[in-house]
Design a protein around this motif. Sequence first.
Motif, PDB file in Angstrom:
ATOM      1  N   VAL A  56      -8.653   0.470   1.271  1.00 55.82           N
ATOM      2  CA  VAL A  56      -7.648  -0.181   2.114  1.00 55.82           C
ATOM      3  C   VAL A  56      -8.279  -0.996   3.231  1.00 55.82           C
ATOM      4  N   ASP A  57      -9.469  -0.608   3.685  1.00 54.78           N
ATOM      5  CA  ASP A  57     -10.148  -1.367   4.737  1.00 54.78           C
ATOM      6  C   ASP A  57     -10.492  -2.776   4.269  1.00 54.78           C
ATOM      7  N   TYR A  58     -10.890  -2.891   3.022  1.00 52.30           N
ATOM      8  CA  TYR A  58     -11.197  -4.215   2.474  1.00 52.30           C
ATOM      9  C   TYR A  58      -9.936  -5.078   2.432  1.00 52.30           C
ATOM     10  N   HIS A  59      -8.806  -4.464   2.060  1.00 50.53           N
ATOM     11  CA  HIS A  59      -7.549  -5.217   2.048  1.00 50.53           C
ATOM     12  C   HIS A  59      -7.187  -5.695   3.455  1.00 50.53           C
ATOM     13  N   LEU A  60      -7.297  -4.808   4.424  1.00 52.93           N
ATOM     14  CA  LEU A  60      -6.941  -5.174   5.795  1.00 52.93           C
ATOM     15  C   LEU A  60      -7.840  -6.275   6.322  1.00 52.93           C
ATOM     16  N   ASP A  61      -9.095  -6.247   5.936  1.00 53.86           N
ATOM     17  CA  ASP A  61     -10.010  -7.311   6.337  1.00 53.86           C
ATOM     18  C   ASP A  61      -9.594  -8.636   5.711  1.00 53.86           C
ATOM     19  N   ARG A  62      -9.264  -8.627   4.427  1.00 59.08           N
ATOM     20  CA  ARG A  62      -8.851  -9.853   3.744  1.00 59.08           C
ATOM     21  C   ARG A  62      -7.549 -10.408   4.336  1.00 59.08           C
ATOM     22  N   LEU A  63      -6.711  -9.514   4.853  1.00 57.53           N
ATOM     23  CA  LEU A  63      -5.383  -9.915   5.327  1.00 57.53           C
ATOM     24  C   LEU A  63      -5.299 -10.038   6.849  1.00 57.53           C
ATOM     25  N   LYS A  64      -6.425 -10.133   7.502  1.00 55.68           N
ATOM     26  CA  LYS A  64      -6.421 -10.095   8.966  1.00 55.68           C
ATOM     27  C   LYS A  64      -5.634 -11.234   9.604  1.00 55.68           C
ATOM     28  N   ASP A  65      -5.465 -12.345   8.903  1.00 56.37           N
ATOM     29  CA  ASP A  65      -4.721 -13.478   9.458  1.00 56.37           C
ATOM     30  C   ASP A  65      -3.280 -13.551   8.962  1.00 56.37           C
ATOM     31  N   VAL A  66      -2.850 -12.566   8.187  1.00 54.87           N
ATOM     32  CA  VAL A  66      -1.460 -12.507   7.735  1.00 54.87           C
ATOM     33  C   VAL A  66      -0.660 -11.719   8.776  1.00 54.87           C
ATOM     34  N   PRO A  67       0.362 -12.327   9.381  1.00 54.54           N
ATOM     35  CA  PRO A  67       1.054 -11.661  10.485  1.00 54.54           C
ATOM     36  C   PRO A  67       1.871 -10.441  10.099  1.00 54.54           C
ATOM     37  N   ASP A  68       2.435 -10.430   8.892  1.00 56.72           N
ATOM     38  CA  ASP A  68       3.300  -9.333   8.477  1.00 56.72           C
ATOM     39  C   ASP A  68       2.690  -8.629   7.273  1.00 56.72           C
ATOM     40  N   VAL A  69       2.066  -7.472   7.527  1.00 56.21           N
ATOM     41  CA  VAL A  69       1.459  -6.678   6.459  1.00 56.21           C
ATOM     42  C   VAL A  69       2.238  -5.376   6.329  1.00 56.21           C
ATOM     43  N   ARG A  70       2.670  -5.076   5.112  1.00 56.94           N
ATOM     44  CA  ARG A  70       3.458  -3.883   4.832  1.00 56.94           C
ATOM     45  C   ARG A  70       2.731  -3.032   3.791  1.00 56.94           C
ATOM     46  N   ILE A  71       2.632  -1.746   4.055  1.00 63.07           N
ATOM     47  CA  ILE A  71       1.999  -0.827   3.111  1.00 63.07           C
ATOM     48  C   ILE A  71       3.020   0.208   2.677  1.00 63.07           C
ATOM     49  N   VAL A  72       3.207   0.318   1.358  1.00 63.99           N
ATOM     50  CA  VAL A  72       4.106   1.340   0.812  1.00 63.99           C
ATOM     51  C   VAL A  72       3.292   2.608   0.606  1.00 63.99           C
ATOM     52  N   VAL A  73       3.711   3.676   1.265  1.00 64.25           N
ATOM     53  CA  VAL A  73       2.994   4.946   1.213  1.00 64.25           C
ATOM     54  C   VAL A  73       3.858   6.003   0.547  1.00 64.25           C
ATOM     55  N   GLY A  74       3.220   7.073   0.125  1.00 64.20           N
ATOM     56  CA  GLY A  74       3.920   8.189  -0.503  1.00 64.20           C
ATOM     57  C   GLY A  74       3.037   9.412  -0.441  1.00 64.20           C
ATOM     58  N   PHE A  75       2.169   9.567  -1.461  1.00 68.38           N
ATOM     59  CA  PHE A  75       1.209  10.666  -1.489  1.00 68.38           C
ATOM     60  C   PHE A  75       0.251  10.556  -0.300  1.00 68.38           C
ATOM     61  N   GLN A  76       0.106  11.674   0.437  1.00 69.75           N
ATOM     62  CA  GLN A  76      -0.781  11.723   1.604  1.00 69.75           C
ATOM     63  C   GLN A  76      -0.469  10.602   2.609  1.00 69.75           C
ATOM     64  N   LYS A  77       0.812  10.341   2.815  1.00 69.33           N
ATOM     65  CA  LYS A  77       1.214   9.213   3.654  1.00 69.33           C
ATOM     66  C   LYS A  77       0.698   9.325   5.089  1.00 69.33           C
ATOM     67  N   GLU A  78       0.654  10.535   5.639  1.00 69.61           N
ATOM     68  CA  GLU A  78       0.204  10.671   7.027  1.00 69.61           C
ATOM     69  C   GLU A  78      -1.280  10.353   7.167  1.00 69.61           C
ATOM     70  N   LYS A  79      -2.059  10.727   6.160  1.00 71.19           N
ATOM     71  CA  LYS A  79      -3.484  10.391   6.181  1.00 71.19           C
ATOM     72  C   LYS A  79      -3.675   8.884   6.110  1.00 71.19           C
ATOM     73  N   VAL A  80      -2.869   8.220   5.284  1.00 68.14           N
ATOM     74  CA  VAL A  80      -2.958   6.768   5.179  1.00 68.14           C
ATOM     75  C   VAL A  80      -2.595   6.116   6.505  1.00 68.14           C
ATOM     76  N   LYS A  81      -1.488   6.532   7.079  1.00 67.93           N
ATOM     77  CA  LYS A  81      -1.035   5.952   8.345  1.00 67.93           C
ATOM     78  C   LYS A  81      -2.086   6.144   9.445  1.00 67.93           C
ATOM     79  N   GLU A  82      -2.609   7.352   9.532  1.00 68.41           N
ATOM     80  CA  GLU A  82      -3.595   7.649  10.567  1.00 68.41           C
ATOM     81  C   GLU A  82      -4.820   6.749  10.438  1.00 68.41           C
TER      82      GLU A  82
END
Length: 216
Positions: free
Chosen positions: A35-61
């Motif tokens: 996910v870090d690579y995705h966030l780096d690629r998308l650093k100039d996109v103003p609206d980034v949405r991540i759909v979470v489910g399994f281990q969602k709190e770990k992802v959010k943190e």
Amino acid sequence: MENVKHAIIIMAGIGSRLGLDTTKGLVKVGEKKIVDYHLDRLKDVPDVRIVVGFQKEKVKEHVKKVRDDVKFITNHDFRNTSTSYSVSLANKDLDEPYLLIIGDVLFNKTDFENFIVNCKNESLVGITPSKTEDAIFAELNDDNRVINFQREYPLDYEYAGITYVTNDVKITENDNYVVDALGKSLPLKTIFIESYEIDTKADLELAKKNLHKLEL
């Protein structure tokens, strides 16, 4: 990225075939998690949405440590629903085109930037040379537009896990997988992007061996 204002990353799945007891977006490849690579690629996109489910709190943190303005959408029924359902949760208030990324794929940086440059007035599907264990193969016509997705027999290219979605494509909760939704709007324009989907242990090892190709 003037071409792209919205991006959806789907990361709700369990990743059972990888067998690491973690959602695949948090798997470390090289020096960072996927996910870090995705966030780096998308650093100039103003609206980034991540759909979470399994281990969602770990992802959010984890994500909030990297970028604190990401919007999280929860797929509470992640064990019984597929990728299109997750997308439908995130796109229902969008009336503009958006970039859709399957959360367990790594992309070459230059190819990703070129993909964004080509996001214009029609939907665009990323394709890559076939290499993963359970590929979704893309059949192309003479104009390099995808005319069919299938798993039955091998082809030169597979779906690369990235799509620019405009009004000519509708992904809804009633579709099964993303490629099933895309299949309703074929033929679609394609562009090559070097990518590695990480769905199994063999896929993970292949990605690690080829990190030098991704300009990470």
